[in-house]
Design a protein around this motif. Structure first.
Motif, PDB file in Angstrom:
ATOM      1  N   GLU A  27      -0.014   5.242 -12.444  1.00  0.00           N
ATOM      2  CA  GLU A  27       0.135   5.771 -11.093  1.00  0.00           C
ATOM      3  C   GLU A  27      -0.243   7.245 -11.042  1.00  0.00           C
ATOM      4  OE1 GLU A  27       2.206   3.892 -12.841  1.00  0.00           O
ATOM      5  OE2 GLU A  27       3.766   2.981 -11.579  1.00  0.00           O
ATOM      6  N   PRO A  39      -0.310   4.841  -5.975  1.00  0.00           N
ATOM      7  CA  PRO A  39       0.539   5.925  -6.481  1.00  0.00           C
ATOM      8  C   PRO A  39       1.953   5.482  -6.831  1.00  0.00           C
ATOM      9  CG  PRO A  39       0.173   6.163  -4.138  1.00  0.00           C
ATOM     10  CD  PRO A  39      -0.696   5.033  -4.578  1.00  0.00           C
ATOM     11  N   THR A  40       2.347   4.288  -6.395  1.00  0.00           N
ATOM     12  CA  THR A  40       3.713   3.870  -6.733  1.00  0.00           C
ATOM     13  C   THR A  40       3.755   2.668  -7.661  1.00  0.00           C
ATOM     14  OG1 THR A  40       3.838   2.551  -4.711  1.00  0.00           O
ATOM     15  CG2 THR A  40       4.685   4.801  -4.609  1.00  0.00           C
ATOM     16  N   GLY A  41       2.582   2.122  -7.997  1.00  0.00           N
ATOM     17  CA  GLY A  41       2.597   0.986  -8.906  1.00  0.00           C
ATOM     18  C   GLY A  41       1.327   0.172  -8.794  1.00  0.00           C
ATOM     19  N   THR A  42       1.366  -0.969  -9.419  1.00  0.00           N
ATOM     20  CA  THR A  42       0.175  -1.812  -9.435  1.00  0.00           C
ATOM     21  C   THR A  42       0.477  -3.144  -8.754  1.00  0.00           C
ATOM     22  OG1 THR A  42       0.789  -2.826 -11.523  1.00  0.00           O
ATOM     23  CG2 THR A  42      -0.540  -0.816 -11.633  1.00  0.00           C
ATOM     24  N   GLN A  43      -0.588  -3.764  -8.264  1.00  0.00           N
ATOM     25  CA  GLN A  43      -0.442  -5.054  -7.602  1.00  0.00           C
ATOM     26  C   GLN A  43      -1.788  -5.772  -7.659  1.00  0.00           C
ATOM     27  OE1 GLN A  43       2.074  -6.506  -6.657  1.00  0.00           O
ATOM     28  NE2 GLN A  43       1.669  -7.892  -4.982  1.00  0.00           N
ATOM     29  N   ARG A  59      11.443   1.274  -7.221  1.00  0.00           N
ATOM     30  CA  ARG A  59      10.806   1.581  -8.504  1.00  0.00           C
ATOM     31  C   ARG A  59      11.841   1.944  -9.566  1.00  0.00           C
ATOM     32  NH1 ARG A  59       6.655   6.225  -7.429  1.00  0.00           N
ATOM     33  NH2 ARG A  59       5.744   5.541  -9.400  1.00  0.00           N
ATOM     34  N   LEU A 108      -6.373  -5.469   2.770  1.00  0.00           N
ATOM     35  CA  LEU A 108      -5.817  -5.696   1.432  1.00  0.00           C
ATOM     36  C   LEU A 108      -5.148  -7.051   1.525  1.00  0.00           C
ATOM     37  CD1 LEU A 108      -6.125  -3.005  -0.066  1.00  0.00           C
ATOM     38  CD2 LEU A 108      -3.666  -3.062  -0.423  1.00  0.00           C
ATOM     39  N   LEU A 109      -5.482  -7.925   0.585  1.00  0.00           N
ATOM     40  CA  LEU A 109      -5.074  -9.309   0.768  1.00  0.00           C
ATOM     41  C   LEU A 109      -4.430  -9.866  -0.495  1.00  0.00           C
ATOM     42  CD1 LEU A 109      -8.538  -9.980   2.226  1.00  0.00           C
ATOM     43  CD2 LEU A 109      -6.476 -10.422   3.569  1.00  0.00           C
ATOM     44  N   ASP A 110      -3.450 -10.700  -0.265  1.00  0.00           N
ATOM     45  CA  ASP A 110      -2.906 -11.473  -1.366  1.00  0.00           C
ATOM     46  C   ASP A 110      -4.010 -12.396  -1.868  1.00  0.00           C
ATOM     47  OD1 ASP A 110       0.064 -12.617  -2.381  1.00  0.00           O
ATOM     48  OD2 ASP A 110      -1.597 -14.052  -2.414  1.00  0.00           O
ATOM     49  N   VAL A 144       1.256 -10.958   3.065  1.00  0.00           N
ATOM     50  CA  VAL A 144       0.018 -11.464   2.469  1.00  0.00           C
ATOM     51  C   VAL A 144      -1.179 -10.576   2.790  1.00  0.00           C
ATOM     52  CG1 VAL A 144       0.793 -13.847   2.350  1.00  0.00           C
ATOM     53  CG2 VAL A 144      -0.375 -13.029   4.416  1.00  0.00           C
ATOM     54  N   GLN A 169      -6.507   1.326   1.327  1.00  0.00           N
ATOM     55  CA  GLN A 169      -5.777   0.685   2.418  1.00  0.00           C
ATOM     56  C   GLN A 169      -6.728   0.553   3.604  1.00  0.00           C
ATOM     57  OE1 GLN A 169      -2.411   3.268   3.217  1.00  0.00           O
ATOM     58  NE2 GLN A 169      -3.612   4.693   4.416  1.00  0.00           N
TER      59      GLN A 169
END
Ligand SMILES: [Zn+2]
Ligand SMILES: [Zn+2]
Ligand SMILES: [Zn+2]
Ligand SMILES: [Zn+2]
Ligand SMILES: [Zn+2]
Ligand SMILES: [Zn+2]
Ligand SMILES: [Zn+2]
Ligand SMILES: [Zn+2]
Lengths: 468, 468, 468, 468
Positions: free
Chosen positions: A368, A13-17, D380, A31-33, D29, A392
């Protein structure tokens, strides 16, 4: 059994990654790098590189098998939830029904009976109260406490079937204010509308378009304002306006929200894309396909533009479908010669995720807000969060891998709903559901179905976590 | 028989001018420059030097002898119109009543029977419709065409007695839109209010103040908005909100008016001067004197200030009294132990002209607006213009000579209404009615009465000339 | 010398009445019932049967001989007031000018010099303050006290010529608040507009339409809001927005008025009938005829509709012309190749009464509002009442007999303004000025001129009597 | 070097979840289910059980070492960022300054010189433009392209120092619209305010409270509306109103947002807790401590209540401090006898996280909105996301462990800012910063400092990702 969705762009909801999502059994555990995640092992790995990974869609407004005027909505929980899955929706909240004169718990039991064992994706229920009396008020408390049903829909229209008068509405709102439930409102002044309908029929105006013309925006706006006022009298009972279609109704919602009130609203794809003139006013009886209430609005006014704006500004929180399909043949046709007999409803549970994504493509909405309006906010609004609607650790493994470079063509020939036509026939939209995962199980991949009837479970919902 | 009012300051809706007014028989025949008027002869000359000369007041909202819960308003047309005359009001428009289930014309006949031969000043009728059905709709046309009744009052409260549902309201508005009549609305959501009343009584909250607390401003504002919306659906049927008391209701009226709509409203002196806490909340059962609907509002909010502002800006067009007196003894007392049984109403027909003039003294209102709100606009609004409400040749010789240097003390001991108390007991206001002339006859002079029962005639009204 | 206007329908601000008007010398001495008036003798009798009798028009905004960019408005006080008379306007209020750096009183003296002995109808002055400093503030007091000038125009545009910054505006408003004067405001954000103008010219956009495109509605609305805010800071100094053209500016005015503020506005016929596209955007350089500020607005928006609505609701109080004619040849042509050099202004002093009456014909306005907006309200607003703007004893004998069955064709070939084109060329409107009487003298009758230069006198004005 | 924050309740913008956060080196990470995370190894483990884990706070509005009237803000980047760290703020965005007549890049260089090597936490810069001209416009492009500075603050106040006129503002907005930058606005009509200030001083009104009284809410609201209008003319340039303090200004922001515009605003803790009367109006010269612009507002109006409402509804997006401390002694005292000479500013960088959390305790705000307004939205809004403001893989390891059961007492005796008084002296608020981690390093633990000067790095920012 573990599943790793690798390399995708997780949209929150606040952005992408860019991140990897690890599911163990039915739930997300990490959730992992992507770099760090290298050594992580999983039984199954899905490569989501270049694609979006979003929480499974939640359609907060469906009517599977809803009886209407001697017939019933053509999608069962089986066909309807399977179609939902194809469209990236992994949870539906359907409306169990108490009609005027019936016992609330009986209505709920009937709905459980229809759904149980038949669903392909998880499901929950709102409860329609068609007859608010002392028993029904008690039932509200019981459903909240015991049944995981924390939202109740009332109608300001349809006297004798679903209609509640303002006193009944006030009492239900007071009860909800006490037990924490959300009141959902079908906000149309049905008493006045019925006068207009009878007058139109008496004048021989029987075509489908008159369904729309007899439900003017002023009467949606009025009812919306009235519901907001009654909620204020009920000490700011949380209120959720369903299927908002008119700019003027949106203004009332926006004013209440500017005022800091717990007032929310949804709209539906049909109001974003279809119009009174182009669809409901189609020649002959064709328009019957688009008979729904609230009705499609005039393209000569700014409704669609304003609804997109409302979705951006969060004055509209959610896009639901109000999925309530009736086949043209034998069902919609019941209203030939009398628009008021046309079963009300449009089928769309399969296309919501795509149709809202098209708003992203068109610059109407951010990524978002796409995720919020189709998944995160429905979960928060209706007490499914943080189990649903978010990616999450701890959340259910409900995921959609979405291909922004794909294309979706909508047609009755290819859709999976049990419906002999499509409200969006011929629409071609950018973006495509790639893979759908429900509680850790891949149920759709590359357009093929891997799910099964009965996989879907009933969700007991908590109270809304979206209140201000 | 001729009468010359000499040397006074004539107050019109756009300003003041020293001028002589010549009445021949019952009508004004000339407005004259005092110098030029020198040679004009008249049978009687009244010296108005240093005083205002204004059109006779028109109280557009009275309820003489109104039955209520087994009793009836304590002023007859005889006592009530005599008291009106004392206060500078030379025309009243009373509400003939059709209750749910009764025949409209019967109600009208009953009202004519009460009034005929008994009135001291001219009178007209609005018609209350307590049961809108096909017969009543036909009756509306007939009353407009034949009876000089061009305004119809509906109620959004009092189910079973006066209440119309939104469909009935819409039909009556459509009929009015056709025949040109004005719809007057008691705008309170009575269905929701009745729930609050029952809940309060069940909690043992029986004192008069709970009458006010169970009629929250939100439910006046809601109903006001709803009436405006229904009038819009009825193709902009003219709408007049009676006894507006709450800032929030005023906002809806102002918005409709900014929109160019034919929406009007009145307020009453009680809402300008009296409050929920100070009067309705008086210790013990005393507050019963101030039980009226809409109720007095909280002094901790800005209602009175906003109502004065609305009078200045013409968002409020008229000050009426809603005169509906019930004696404390035996009448108000019917509600001891149950506020919902207290007869609703306040007596004020005698004091309106003075109480609004006090607004001029206080800087709330211009002289011009004083005259407009008490005389000119009621005449225009309700089809009595140019016979009433204006000082010009051709108009009836209804004149008030008003002394700005006088003082008026209000008390049950001195007032002329048939009422054992005064809502304004002890008020002392600047300004005083000096001479009252009705159709060329002096009926009040220096506090003495020269009129007679039966002088007042029934006025057939035309359509409103105030529409935009 | 006496004059009797017989049998006409006198139109006042609250309605119409058949009445005779008797003028003795220069003033009205009586309004008479036609029957009663029978024996009244007069030197001259005008039969107005079947016609309207209205107060002589007051044009509260003209610019005779205004210098602009090396040229000057083409109408002198002689030609301009004669044209006004032909159109039923018997009073103008022209703007005396102080430019930045000049002495206020010098500007006033110059204006008196231009006007004195040259006017065909009565005239008064507002004072433009182009340079608010300590001297100018003192001059305001002096002009109010001694010169009968009680309104001062400031500009939020035209830096270096007329522009006042917000501090200067605030000081002038504070001074006006003290001495009772009205502040008139040219409300456009000229600082921002000048940036847009320079950018447009730099892009080679030199055609007349760019005059409009570089003055967006947002900058009129902004300045209007700012002026209202500054007037609030100046303790509610009376404020009058001139030549309001945009819906969004009207909304700010309406909001302030709903708030009970002393905020008023005028619009002009050009904004009611002409548009950015159809006139200002005429091919080639033709559009130069319609270069004025504020500019004509887009027909694709709802400005004209909203302005008529504002006139109905009194959010717009007055229709003035902003008469400021420049011939096409040699004057407008100064701006060929650079729209910013086109002299600003439209000539219309002759047609205002007719063009607003057309609104009555079109159902936009009532007869009463016609008279208010062209005569009564200007008189009240600018301290000429009750001498002007009303038909009652004591008022000046300024009357127009208006024939509702006549027709007026507007053309440069037939008009009386000193102008080689007409902004309304080819317009044909219902209604026609029949007879024009100024201070008891017939100056126009049946299209023939009977007046004379020098008949018009300077009017010392009092303070506004229109404040709330 | 790895760090595991275990068992805490991670607060994100949509809700809370118990999860473990793993940091490797400087970056997060992994987010892990606590059960699943069991085997994960880390060099250091922090037990956050029962506590909140939130993203490090971002204060988007500070003024370290800002010169003002011959003195400078008392906190250096060293002392100020150390204090920030104590309060849970791990990023500041300070305002580099170009004054009227200076070169933008010189101002930026000066700011880098002050900050470099001195900061305890990461820092970024906005650029104040005190002189918009062609060079400055070019500099805007260069700063966006090369320097990671994507937001520019303009002033509608302080002529000769920072003031831009509306033309300059429009040009800067147009440039920002092109290069994607955000325009930040000090929205007060300083030209009008300066008049009021001079008048007050001339009347001998020199006490600190007159600082507030000469900056009325109407002039904040006006400037806010004007900035919004100019941004509209600049094709919807993104606009961010700083330090919004007045309800009326908030209404303009809310209206623009309802309209779907890219208009945002921040407020500051001082406006949520402190008032004109209680602080700025403290006896004698004491009030000087609370002289800041916009000023503290009256407690007799509803500003604080409305600001909290705005934070809930997101019409206010961010809480910043506008940290600009001046010691009472020798600094604030410069204004004895002339409030206009009091250095403007309040020190608060250390207390923002706690003061907003108190809103959660008081029921004004949800936990989610706390995190959004202090960390996520600033990231943001100002192009720091997803590096800052969020707890997810890939983000910097900026974390605060927050103890909801702790208590924070605010006093000059215990705070870490270089300031001889506290604006919040004696405040005791629920909640306490427990542990602060900056880029993977614990810098505050249990009230002890473990950080170091120079640890903080300059952050090149991208464009806002918050636009609609
Ligand atoms: Zn519905
Ligand atoms: Zn539905
Ligand atoms: Zn208004
Ligand atoms: Zn009544
Ligand atoms: Zn102008
Ligand atoms: Zn002008
Ligand atoms: Zn909003
Ligand atoms: Zn600052």
């Amino acid at each position: 059994m573990s599943l790793l969705v690798k390399g995708g762009t997780v949209v929150g909801p606040t952005g992408t990654q860019v991140a990897d999502v690890l599911v163990e059994g039915e739930r997300i555990v990490a959730l992992l790098d992507p770099q760090y995640a290298g050594p992580v092992q999983a039984d199954e790995v899905i490569d989501a590189t270049g694609k979006y990974v979003v929480p499974g869609g939640i359609d907060a407004h469906t009517h599977m098998e809803l009886p209407f005027g001697g017939t019933a909505a053509s999608d069962t929980f089986d066909t309807g939830t399977r179609a939902a899955a194809f469209g990236g929706t992994t949870t539906i909240i359907d409306f169990a029904v108490q009609r005027t004169g019936e016992v609330v718990q009986d209505g709920l039991a009937a709905w459980h009976a229809k759904a149980e064992g038949n669903c392909h994706v998880d499901y929950a229920f709102h409860m329609i109260l068609g007859g608010v009396d002392a028993d029904a008020l008690k039932a509200m408390d019981q459903l909240v406490a015991d049944e995981g049903i924390t939202s109740f829909k009332l109608f300001m229209a349809y006297p004798g079937v679903f209609y509640s008068d303002d006193g009944q509405i006030l009492r239900a709102m007071q009860t909800a204010r006490e037990n924490g439930a959300m009141i959902m409102m079908h906000a149309e002044n049905g008493i006045a509308i019925d006068v207009l309908v009878q007058q139109a029929l008496a004048r021989g105006e029987t075509d489908p378009i008159h369904h729309g013309l007899t439900r003017p925006t002023a009467l949606e706006a009025e009812a919306t304002n009235r519901a907001i006022a009654l909620a204020e009298v009920a000490q700011d009972c949380p209120l959720y306006i369903v299927h908002l279609s008119a700019s003027q109704a949106l203004e009332h919602v926006a004013a209440a929200r500017d005022d800091g009130r717990n007032v929310f609203a949804e709209t539906c794809p049909q109001y974003l894309y279809l119009t009174l003139e182009d669809q409901l006013g189609a020649p002959g009886f064709e328009g019957a396909k688009w008979v729904c209430s609230t009705p499609l609005r005039s393209k000569h006014e700014s409704h669609a533009r304003d609804l997109w704006k409302g979705l951006r500004s969060n004055d509209l929180a959610i896009v639901s479908t109000d999925h309530c399909p009736f086949c043209f043949k034998d069902q919609k046709e019941l209203g030939r010669g009398d628009f008021s007999k046309i079963p009300n409803g449009i089928g769309g549970v399969e296309h919501r995720v795509d149709l809202v994504y098209q708003g992203v493509v068109d610059g109407q909405l951010s990524l978002e807000r796409w995720v919020e309006t189709i998944a995160t906010t429905p979960a928060r609004m209706f007490g499914l969060y943080p189990r649903k609607g978010v990616i999450q650790p701890g959340a259910d493994g409900d995921l959609v891998v979405y291909n922004p470079n794909g294309t979706t063509r909508i047609s009755a020939e290819t859709h999976h709903m049990n419906l002999d036509h499509s409200a969006y026939e011929g629409f071609e939209v950018k973006g495509r559901v790639d893979t759908v995962i429900s509680r850790g199980t891949v149920i759709v991949a590359d357009g093929n179905y891997h799910g099964r009837k009965g996989h879907g479970r009933y969700l007991r919902r908590g109270l809304s976590s979206y209140l201000v």
